[in-house]
Design an enzyme around this catalytic site. Structure first.
Site, PDB file in Angstrom:
ATOM      1  N   GLU A 262       0.688  -1.110   0.074  1.00  0.00           N
ATOM      2  CA  GLU A 262      -0.082  -0.171  -0.107  1.00  0.00           C
ATOM      3  C   GLU A 262       0.849   1.204  -0.064  1.00  0.00           C
ATOM      4  O   GLU A 262       0.448   2.315  -0.674  1.00  0.00           O
ATOM      5  CB  GLU A 262      -0.957  -0.154   1.214  1.00  0.00           C
ATOM      6  CG  GLU A 262      -1.905  -1.029   1.285  1.00  0.00           C
ATOM      7  CD  GLU A 262      -2.803  -1.359  -0.023  1.00  0.00           C
ATOM      8  OE1 GLU A 262      -2.826  -0.415  -0.939  1.00  0.00           O
ATOM      9  OE2 GLU A 262      -3.241  -2.446  -0.307  1.00  0.00           O
ATOM     10  N   HIS A 265       1.668   2.147  -3.315  1.00  0.00           N
ATOM     11  CA  HIS A 265       0.483   3.020  -4.120  1.00  0.00           C
ATOM     12  C   HIS A 265       0.830   4.530  -3.236  1.00  0.00           C
ATOM     13  O   HIS A 265       0.487   5.433  -4.058  1.00  0.00           O
ATOM     14  CB  HIS A 265      -1.039   2.332  -3.573  1.00  0.00           C
ATOM     15  CG  HIS A 265      -1.193   1.116  -4.268  1.00  0.00           C
ATOM     16  ND1 HIS A 265      -1.353   1.204  -5.834  1.00  0.00           N
ATOM     17  CD2 HIS A 265      -1.693   0.006  -3.929  1.00  0.00           C
ATOM     18  CE1 HIS A 265      -1.812  -0.015  -5.936  1.00  0.00           C
ATOM     19  NE2 HIS A 265      -2.163  -0.932  -5.057  1.00  0.00           N
ATOM     20  N   GLU A 291      -0.880  -0.403  -9.818  1.00  0.00           N
ATOM     21  CA  GLU A 291      -0.573  -1.421  -9.125  1.00  0.00           C
ATOM     22  C   GLU A 291       0.893  -1.986  -9.574  1.00  0.00           C
ATOM     23  O   GLU A 291       1.666  -2.460  -8.639  1.00  0.00           O
ATOM     24  CB  GLU A 291      -1.422  -2.717  -9.644  1.00  0.00           C
ATOM     25  CG  GLU A 291      -1.217  -4.054  -9.203  1.00  0.00           C
ATOM     26  CD  GLU A 291      -2.036  -3.870  -7.501  1.00  0.00           C
ATOM     27  OE1 GLU A 291      -2.624  -3.071  -7.187  1.00  0.00           O
ATOM     28  OE2 GLU A 291      -1.856  -4.895  -6.869  1.00  0.00           O
TER      29      GLU A 291
HETATM   30 MG    MG Z   1      -2.828  -2.849  -4.829  1.00  0.00          MG
END
Ligand code: MG
Length: 495
Positions: A262, A265, A291
């Site tokens: 995460e 991201h 991603e």
């Molecule tokens: Mg993801």
């Protein structure tokens, strides 16, 4: 252009509020607040939709689009008008009533899905899934497509990609993965994940997680980490990025792995240009590119030897039991163990993509209407057996395991696999640009990696489509070769 930007910025405030409501729904909201929140989210979605369409109520956007077509716009303005127009065309095709209906349906279906999964009862979810598939097919009809209605949905997640191209890329990958898995499976059997189990107080895990992501370059003053059932990242603004994780007391890597993912991201969201916020110049390219950022940090970097050469002594110091007695090489074998399993989110790097390919094939047929939805559990089980050699004991551990379809995310799954492919292709280029990447990692220096990603990918916002960006950065179209090479190299001793 100034007026257009102002209108976009006004909308971006509402979008930040919407993101906050969704974040709160997962982090703090009491259970009984669910119905009210669903209605509020649907209402706000409707308002944003209308406000976006109102951009052109006085013909401002149409006028700018005309100037764009006449080559009168320059630089950043070209990107802004092109992207806003693309979105506008798409949104305009969806009637307001339809947008509300779909928002409210999926918001309620989510609860039914959770119950169906708990009770292992696919029949409970079936009428809702039927409704969602019908609505998504209608959405595809509204938007329009050339060959398959699935193209319209895929294009929303990965603009520029169609199912023919997706099918080709994923089939290449499948052709490699199925025999490769058979080849290495046996060598993995004696790797014992149990040696990494222990008792890890959650607050100390949280402190360790924070140290790791800060080193990676996730700015904790422009972001935070909270606890949810399912981890996610939610960018309200480059200076306010929320990521979440979940914990297991006996497994410190369970939470850490998700936090690294995460944070990947999150670093992307924090790296979007603040000065252009509200416009497409400060939006991520696509779900697949998003991603790629998380998977690169989670797997290619976060499961590599150089990364752990730096962090493993720290982990051993923080949690001497059990890590003091486990050598680094054994630790690495465990975190990179390949073992076909039931659950996608816990799958290793090799089998993960087969989970995705299975879902892609099924959802494409769902939307094209070539399968009967009540047969899904059966189809799921037979594909799991064929691709992964796994027997699925229940629908809860099978067709009901993922939340996506219940929230109307169809066309989303393949972007996970694209993310893996992009990440390997980008990383290979990065290593050419920064030849001592490994040495830097061993010293705990991730600054240049982050800067490279900022400069090559994050700073552009939506200036390039995913296909253009990957070509600009790596000189090639998206393909599975780099990822395949990466896996071959990683597991060469296992073959
Ligand atoms: Mg993801």
């Amino acid at each position: 252009m100034k007026e257009l930007k102002k209108r976009l910025q006004d909308i971006s405030h509402l979008s930040s509020v919407l993101a906050l409501l969704c974040w709160d729904q997962e982090v703090y909201m009491p259970k009984k607040g669910a119905d009210r929140r669903a209605a509020s989210i649907a209402e706000l979605n409707g308002i944003i939709h209308n406000k976006f369409l109102a951009i052109d109520s006085d013909g401002l956007l149409t006028k700018l689009k005309k100037e764009l077509d006449e080559n009168k716009l320059k630089g950043k303005d070209v990107v802004i008008v092109t992207e806003v127009w693309r979105n506008f065309e798409r949104e305009k095709k969806l009637p307001e009533e339809f947008v509300r209906e779909i928002a409210e349906t999926v918001s309620r279906a989510q609860g039914v899905w959770a119950e169906a999964r708990n009770k292992n009862d696919f029949k409970l979810f079936l009428p809702w899934l039927t409704k969602i598939v019908k609505l998504k097919r209608k959405e595809a009809e509204y938007i329009g497509y050339e060959k398959s209605p699935y193209d319209a949905l895929l294009d929303a997640c990965e603009p520029g990609m169609d199912s023919e191209q997706a099918l080709q890329i994923l089939n290449d990958l499948k052709d490699f993965l199925m025999p490769f898995l058979k080849e290495i499976k046996d060598s993995q059997k004696n790797i014992k994940p149990k040696i990494l189990e222990g008792k890890f107080p959650l607050d100390r895990q949280a402190v360790f997680n924070e140290m790791v992501v800060s080193k990676m370059g996730f700015d904790m003053e422009a972001g935070r980490i909270d606890k949810t059932t399912h981890p996610f990242a939610d960018g309200l603004h480059p200076n306010d990025v929320r990521i979440t994780t979940r914990y297991r007391l006996n497994d410190a890597l369970y939470s850490l792995g998700s936090v690294i993912h995460e944070a990947g991201h999150g670093i992307y969201e924090q790296g979007l240009p603040v000065e252009d916020f509200g416009t497409p110049l400060s939006e991520s390219v696509s779900l697949g590119i998003h991603e790629s950022q998380s998977r690169m940090w989670e797997n290619i970097i976060g499961k590599s030897k150089p990364f752990w050469k730096y962090f493993y002594p720290k982990l051993q110091k923080e949690f001497p039991e059990p890590f003091k007695k486990v050598a680094l090489d054994d630790f690495l074998k465990v975190i990179n163990k390949v073992a076909p399993s039931l659950i996608r989110t816990e799958a290793d790097e090799v089998t993960y993509n087969l989970h995705i390919i299975l879902r892609f094939e099924i959802e494409k047929e769902m939307i094209e209407g070539s399968i009967d939805l009540k047969d899904l559990p059966k189809i799921w089980k037979s594909k799991m057996k064929e691709y992964l050699g796994v027997d699925v004991p229940s629908d809860a551990l099978g067709v009901l395991q993922d939340v996506h379809w219940s929230i109307g995310l169809i066309g989303y799954f393949p972007t996970y696999a694209f993310g893996n492919l992009y990440s390997a292709q980008f990383f290979s280029k990065m290593k050419k640009d920064i030849p001592d990447t490994d040495k830097k990692m061993v010293k705990g220096d991730f600054v240049e990696i982050k800067k490279w990603l900022n400069k090559k990918i994050h700073a552009h916002g939506k200036t390039y489509k995913a296909g253009e960006l990957v070509k600009k950065v790596t000189g090639e179209d998206l393909n599975s070769r780099y990822f395949i090479e990466y896996l071959k190299e990683k597991y060469k001793k296992a073959r």
